[in-house]
Design a protein around this motif. Structure first.
Motif, PDB file in Angstrom:
ATOM      1  N   THR A 198      46.212  -1.470  71.941  1.00 48.18           N
ATOM      2  CA  THR A 198      46.075  -1.367  73.398  1.00 48.18           C
ATOM      3  C   THR A 198      45.362  -2.615  73.919  1.00 48.18           C
ATOM      4  O   THR A 198      44.748  -3.359  73.150  1.00 48.18           O
ATOM      5  CB  THR A 198      45.257  -0.126  73.793  1.00 48.18           C
ATOM      6  N   ASN A 199      45.435  -2.834  75.211  1.00 51.69           N
ATOM      7  CA  ASN A 199      44.734  -3.980  75.802  1.00 51.69           C
ATOM      8  C   ASN A 199      43.239  -3.922  75.528  1.00 51.69           C
ATOM      9  O   ASN A 199      42.591  -4.956  75.290  1.00 51.69           O
ATOM     10  CB  ASN A 199      44.981  -4.024  77.310  1.00 51.69           C
ATOM     11  N   GLU A 200      42.689  -2.700  75.563  1.00 52.88           N
ATOM     12  CA  GLU A 200      41.254  -2.535  75.313  1.00 52.88           C
ATOM     13  C   GLU A 200      40.890  -2.950  73.890  1.00 52.88           C
ATOM     14  O   GLU A 200      39.890  -3.636  73.654  1.00 52.88           O
ATOM     15  CB  GLU A 200      40.826  -1.085  75.556  1.00 52.88           C
ATOM     16  N   ALA A 201      41.723  -2.517  72.927  1.00 48.33           N
ATOM     17  CA  ALA A 201      41.458  -2.852  71.524  1.00 48.33           C
ATOM     18  C   ALA A 201      41.596  -4.354  71.293  1.00 48.33           C
ATOM     19  O   ALA A 201      40.762  -4.970  70.617  1.00 48.33           O
ATOM     20  CB  ALA A 201      42.420  -2.090  70.613  1.00 48.33           C
ATOM     21  N   ILE A 202      42.635  -4.950  71.865  1.00 52.12           N
ATOM     22  CA  ILE A 202      42.857  -6.389  71.699  1.00 52.12           C
ATOM     23  C   ILE A 202      41.723  -7.192  72.329  1.00 52.12           C
ATOM     24  O   ILE A 202      41.215  -8.148  71.738  1.00 52.12           O
ATOM     25  CB  ILE A 202      44.221  -6.795  72.292  1.00 52.12           C
TER      26      ILE A 202
ATOM     27  N   PHE B  53      52.342  -9.204  62.469  1.00 53.80           N
ATOM     28  CA  PHE B  53      53.549  -8.843  61.718  1.00 53.80           C
ATOM     29  C   PHE B  53      54.455  -7.906  62.514  1.00 53.80           C
ATOM     30  O   PHE B  53      55.627  -7.746  62.196  1.00 53.80           O
ATOM     31  CB  PHE B  53      53.176  -8.172  60.385  1.00 53.80           C
ATOM     32  N   TYR B  54      53.922  -7.289  63.565  1.00 53.20           N
ATOM     33  CA  TYR B  54      54.699  -6.356  64.390  1.00 53.20           C
ATOM     34  C   TYR B  54      55.309  -7.109  65.566  1.00 53.20           C
ATOM     35  O   TYR B  54      54.602  -7.547  66.472  1.00 53.20           O
ATOM     36  CB  TYR B  54      53.800  -5.226  64.899  1.00 53.20           C
ATOM     37  N   LYS B  55      56.627  -7.250  65.553  1.00 50.22           N
ATOM     38  CA  LYS B  55      57.318  -8.009  66.604  1.00 50.22           C
ATOM     39  C   LYS B  55      57.046  -7.444  67.988  1.00 50.22           C
ATOM     40  O   LYS B  55      56.962  -8.182  68.972  1.00 50.22           O
ATOM     41  CB  LYS B  55      58.831  -8.020  66.336  1.00 50.22           C
ATOM     42  N   GLU B  56      56.912  -6.114  68.070  1.00 44.85           N
ATOM     43  CA  GLU B  56      56.727  -5.488  69.377  1.00 44.85           C
ATOM     44  C   GLU B  56      55.388  -5.831  70.033  1.00 44.85           C
ATOM     45  O   GLU B  56      55.195  -5.607  71.232  1.00 44.85           O
ATOM     46  CB  GLU B  56      56.868  -3.960  69.264  1.00 44.85           C
ATOM     47  N   HIS B  57      54.457  -6.379  69.251  1.00 44.43           N
ATOM     48  CA  HIS B  57      53.142  -6.729  69.812  1.00 44.43           C
ATOM     49  C   HIS B  57      52.985  -8.227  70.080  1.00 44.43           C
ATOM     50  O   HIS B  57      51.987  -8.645  70.671  1.00 44.43           O
ATOM     51  CB  HIS B  57      52.022  -6.270  68.873  1.00 44.43           C
ATOM     52  N   ARG B  58      53.943  -9.039  69.652  1.00 48.72           N
ATOM     53  CA  ARG B  58      53.769 -10.497  69.738  1.00 48.72           C
ATOM     54  C   ARG B  58      53.728 -11.003  71.174  1.00 48.72           C
ATOM     55  O   ARG B  58      52.975 -11.931  71.483  1.00 48.72           O
ATOM     56  CB  ARG B  58      54.868 -11.206  68.943  1.00 48.72           C
TER      57      ARG B  58
ATOM     58  N   CYS C  90      40.021 -12.255  63.044  1.00 50.50           N
ATOM     59  CA  CYS C  90      41.165 -13.001  62.495  1.00 50.50           C
ATOM     60  C   CYS C  90      42.046 -12.096  61.635  1.00 50.50           C
ATOM     61  O   CYS C  90      43.277 -12.181  61.686  1.00 50.50           O
ATOM     62  CB  CYS C  90      40.665 -14.185  61.671  1.00 50.50           C
ATOM     63  N   ARG C  91      41.411 -11.241  60.861  1.00 45.03           N
ATOM     64  CA  ARG C  91      42.155 -10.313  59.994  1.00 45.03           C
ATOM     65  C   ARG C  91      42.981  -9.340  60.826  1.00 45.03           C
ATOM     66  O   ARG C  91      44.147  -9.065  60.521  1.00 45.03           O
ATOM     67  CB  ARG C  91      41.150  -9.563  59.121  1.00 45.03           C
ATOM     68  N   TYR C  92      42.391  -8.812  61.872  1.00 46.23           N
ATOM     69  CA  TYR C  92      43.079  -7.872  62.773  1.00 46.23           C
ATOM     70  C   TYR C  92      44.333  -8.515  63.370  1.00 46.23           C
ATOM     71  O   TYR C  92      45.421  -7.928  63.346  1.00 46.23           O
ATOM     72  CB  TYR C  92      42.115  -7.448  63.880  1.00 46.23           C
ATOM     73  N   PHE C  93      44.190  -9.733  63.895  1.00 43.78           N
ATOM     74  CA  PHE C  93      45.332 -10.377  64.542  1.00 43.78           C
ATOM     75  C   PHE C  93      46.371 -10.840  63.523  1.00 43.78           C
ATOM     76  O   PHE C  93      47.562 -10.889  63.835  1.00 43.78           O
ATOM     77  CB  PHE C  93      44.862 -11.529  65.427  1.00 43.78           C
TER      78      PHE C  93
ATOM     79  N   LYS D 276      50.521 -13.711  75.321  1.00 41.11           N
ATOM     80  CA  LYS D 276      49.994 -13.706  76.688  1.00 41.11           C
ATOM     81  C   LYS D 276      48.472 -13.694  76.709  1.00 41.11           C
ATOM     82  O   LYS D 276      47.847 -14.194  77.647  1.00 41.11           O
ATOM     83  CB  LYS D 276      50.551 -12.509  77.462  1.00 41.11           C
ATOM     84  N   LYS D 277      47.885 -13.126  75.667  1.00 39.96           N
ATOM     85  CA  LYS D 277      46.417 -13.097  75.569  1.00 39.96           C
ATOM     86  C   LYS D 277      45.850 -14.409  75.012  1.00 39.96           C
ATOM     87  O   LYS D 277      44.644 -14.538  74.826  1.00 39.96           O
ATOM     88  CB  LYS D 277      45.980 -11.930  74.666  1.00 39.96           C
TER      89      LYS D 277
END
Length: 270
Positions: free
Chosen positions: A34-38, A66-71, A58-61, A76-77
């Motif tokens: 979610t935007n909050e988590a990111i 690897f998930y195309k739907e989140h790229r 860095c590990r989280y991102f 944008k962030k």
């Protein structure tokens, strides 16, 4: 929410570590993106004074990339800017590795460089010349990763090479690849790949050849690449005829260089 609602460093670190853990699970819960988590994990990236927090960011991102739907959301962030700063800051190997992996996955996005350079230029009120300096800053640390030449860092070097290969698909960025010391680093990595030999695979060679092939598609720098001796290295790489992708890109690069008279003479002699 727990991580963002407190200033206690141990709590924020535990929250960041938990989110990073969850993203390692295949088809992880979308709530971790979610935007909050990111935004919370971006705060971890910004916290360069505390390496443990920074590493989890860095590990989280790296995992999320690897998930195309989140790229789209990550681009944008402006995540790439923070990840490149982690590499440029020469932090510990684990943090650099996670940053390089994330950049590899994000660099295939059509707005990868565009979003980051535009954001930096607007933020600093920069003109085109200064924007070009931002582009160079984004490329230079990755090229320097190629220079380590250590076999135990092969995955890190390959990640950097794939990212550079994707960047080099944009002709407007070629000017940042062809000057010293960057061009000599590329040449050395192409001529002396550390993955060369039986049972070691040729992944690094494959992407290095593709990177150079992209550079040869730009007529503006062909004579420069010839002077640096890239044609002779490509001749040596013709022995990869069993590996179609490597061989195909070697032949393509030679074909682009062949428009130069000097190259034509060398090709005939060889």
């Amino acid at each position: 929410q727990i991580g963002r609602s407190t200033r206690d460093t141990k709590t924020t670190l535990n929250a960041a570590t938990s989110l990073a853990h969850i993203t390692e699970v295949l088809n992880c819960n979308e709530e971790v993106a979610t935007n909050e988590a990111i935004d919370f994990m971006i705060d971890m990236l910004k916290n360069t004074k505390d390496l443990k927090h920074h590493r989890q960011g860095c590990r989280y991102f790296a995992n999320l990339s690897f998930y195309k739907e989140h790229r789209d959301k990550l681009i944008k962030k402006e995540i790439a800017t923070f990840l490149l700063k982690a590499i440029d800051g020469k932090l510990d190997e684990e943090t650099t590795k996670h940053s390089a992996i994330a950049l590899t996955n994000l660099s295939s996005h059509k707005d990868f460089m565009k979003q980051s350079t535009n954001a930096n230029a607007q933020q600093n009120g920069e003109n085109n010349h200064q924007s070009s300096r931002v582009e160079k800053w984004m490329i230079k640390p990755l090229i320097h990763l190629l220079d380590s030449g250590q076999l135990h860092k092969i995955n890190l070097i390959q990640s950097a090479c794939i990212t550079l290969c994707n960047m080099a698909s944009k002709p407007s960025l070629h000017k940042h690849f062809v000057h010293e010391p960057e061009i000599s680093t590329i040449k050395n990595c192409l001529a002396n790949p550390i993955d060369k030999g039986p049972g070691k695979g040729n992944e690094l060679t494959r992407f290095m050849v593709k990177l150079v092939c992209n550079l040869t598609k730009n007529p503006e720098y062909l004579s420069h690449l010839l002077r640096k001796g890239f044609l002779e290295i490509l001749f040596d790489l013709l022995n990869h005829e069993r590996e179609k992708e490597i061989f195909g890109n070697v032949v393509t690069a030679i074909a682009y260089l062949s428009v130069q008279k000097e190259a034509q003479e060398k090709i005939i002699k060889n």
